[in-house]
Design a protein around this motif. Structure first.
Motif, PDB file in Angstrom:
ATOM      1  N   MET A 170       0.838  -1.193   0.000  1.00 55.64           N
ATOM      2  CA  MET A 170       0.000   0.000   0.000  1.00 55.64           C
ATOM      3  C   MET A 170       0.879   1.252   0.000  1.00 55.64           C
ATOM      4  O   MET A 170       1.719   1.420   0.881  1.00 55.64           O
ATOM      5  CB  MET A 170      -0.913   0.021   1.225  1.00 55.64           C
ATOM      6  N   ILE A 171       0.687   2.089  -0.980  1.00 55.11           N
ATOM      7  CA  ILE A 171       1.472   3.319  -1.139  1.00 55.11           C
ATOM      8  C   ILE A 171       0.515   4.498  -1.010  1.00 55.11           C
ATOM      9  O   ILE A 171      -0.579   4.494  -1.553  1.00 55.11           O
ATOM     10  CB  ILE A 171       2.162   3.374  -2.520  1.00 55.11           C
ATOM     11  N   GLN A 172       0.952   5.519  -0.308  1.00 57.32           N
ATOM     12  CA  GLN A 172       0.148   6.719  -0.129  1.00 57.32           C
ATOM     13  C   GLN A 172       0.895   7.913  -0.700  1.00 57.32           C
ATOM     14  O   GLN A 172       2.126   7.916  -0.742  1.00 57.32           O
ATOM     15  CB  GLN A 172      -0.143   6.918   1.351  1.00 57.32           C
ATOM     16  N   SER A 173       0.138   8.906  -1.094  1.00 56.17           N
ATOM     17  CA  SER A 173       0.760  10.107  -1.645  1.00 56.17           C
ATOM     18  C   SER A 173       0.226  11.343  -0.927  1.00 56.17           C
ATOM     19  O   SER A 173      -0.925  11.390  -0.518  1.00 56.17           O
ATOM     20  CB  SER A 173       0.481  10.227  -3.144  1.00 56.17           C
ATOM     21  N   THR A 174       1.102  12.284  -0.776  1.00 54.81           N
ATOM     22  CA  THR A 174       0.747  13.589  -0.247  1.00 54.81           C
ATOM     23  C   THR A 174       1.440  14.615  -1.123  1.00 54.81           C
ATOM     24  O   THR A 174       2.641  14.505  -1.361  1.00 54.81           O
ATOM     25  CB  THR A 174       1.232  13.745   1.215  1.00 54.81           C
ATOM     26  N   ALA A 175       0.695  15.566  -1.605  1.00 55.67           N
ATOM     27  CA  ALA A 175       1.292  16.608  -2.437  1.00 55.67           C
ATOM     28  C   ALA A 175       0.667  17.932  -2.057  1.00 55.67           C
ATOM     29  O   ALA A 175      -0.538  18.043  -1.883  1.00 55.67           O
ATOM     30  CB  ALA A 175       1.062  16.321  -3.904  1.00 55.67           C
ATOM     31  N   GLU A 176       1.523  18.914  -1.893  1.00 58.25           N
ATOM     32  CA  GLU A 176       1.028  20.250  -1.560  1.00 58.25           C
ATOM     33  C   GLU A 176       1.872  21.269  -2.298  1.00 58.25           C
ATOM     34  O   GLU A 176       3.056  21.070  -2.550  1.00 58.25           O
ATOM     35  CB  GLU A 176       1.103  20.491  -0.055  1.00 58.25           C
ATOM     36  N   ILE A 177       1.226  22.353  -2.664  1.00 60.74           N
ATOM     37  CA  ILE A 177       1.926  23.449  -3.321  1.00 60.74           C
ATOM     38  C   ILE A 177       1.225  24.737  -2.900  1.00 60.74           C
ATOM     39  O   ILE A 177       0.004  24.820  -2.911  1.00 60.74           O
ATOM     40  CB  ILE A 177       1.943  23.266  -4.856  1.00 60.74           C
ATOM     41  N   ASN A 178       2.017  25.705  -2.481  1.00 55.16           N
ATOM     42  CA  ASN A 178       1.398  26.963  -2.045  1.00 55.16           C
ATOM     43  C   ASN A 178       1.211  27.901  -3.237  1.00 55.16           C
ATOM     44  O   ASN A 178       1.554  27.567  -4.369  1.00 55.16           O
ATOM     45  CB  ASN A 178       2.205  27.612  -0.908  1.00 55.16           C
TER      46      ASN A 178
END
Length: 188
Positions: free
Chosen positions: A113-121
């Protein structure tokens, strides 16, 4: 006077041409993209785009056109991102979708199981993170939105396949460490 000051412009132009040719020859050749991984990435990205297409406007389109119309940034979006360090809405959409697609491909390939988190301001700074339990597989920093916005499918696929390869290599490297207790039980 120095000897270079007395030489003719034709000689210096020849030297410039030779330097440019050497620079071109010294560039590393791009590796060929693994076609199976590229196809899996396109399939995952299209399924994510279909999930956001509530009315099914793009459902009948082939994958390349679907990505071009729903995902890729136009020249206007790119110039909007470059102006005044502001990030266009298209870029804010691209970042999490691409990392979700990459996570899906790694999950398919590894069975983990792989999870992703991505954020950009708003100024284009952020990160994309792929992890499994406590093990970080891929961490990409975004500076002024770079490498986003993607304007060609080829660049998206190349970036995505490189991230998948990096994540799978890291997962394989630390498989022995995590085999005894699993990925969630690592201390530290």
């Amino acid at each position: 006077m120095e000897p270079m000051a007395n030489e003719s412009p034709a000689i210096s132009e020849g030297a410039l041409r030779e330097a440019a040719q050497l620079k071109r020859l010294s560039r590393p050749a791009r590796k060929a993209v693994d076609q199976e991984t590229a196809d899996a990435l396109v399939r995952r990205l299209c399924s994510l785009l279909d999930a956001e297409d509530f009315f099914g406007r793009y459902a009948a389109l082939p994958p390349g056109e679907k990505i071009a119309q729903q995902f890729l940034a136009s020249a206007k979006d790119q110039s909007e991102s470059e102006f005044n360090c502001a990030v266009s809405p298209k870029v804010r959409q691209q970042v999490p979708l691409l990392f979700q697609a990459i996570a899906g491909v790694i999950e398919e390939r590894s069975g983990t199981m792989i999870q992703s988190t991505a954020e950009i301001n708003g100024e284009g700074f952020g990160r994309g993170l792929l992890y499994s339990g406590r093990v970080i597989l891929v961490l990409k920093s975004l500076r002024a939105g770079f490498p986003f916005p993607f304007t060609s499918e080829e660049k998206v696929i190349r970036y995505g396949v490189e991230c998948v390869t990096e994540g799978l290599a890291f997962l394989a490297k630390y498989k022995e460490v995590t085999a005894l207790h699993g990925l969630l039980s690592l201390e530290g």
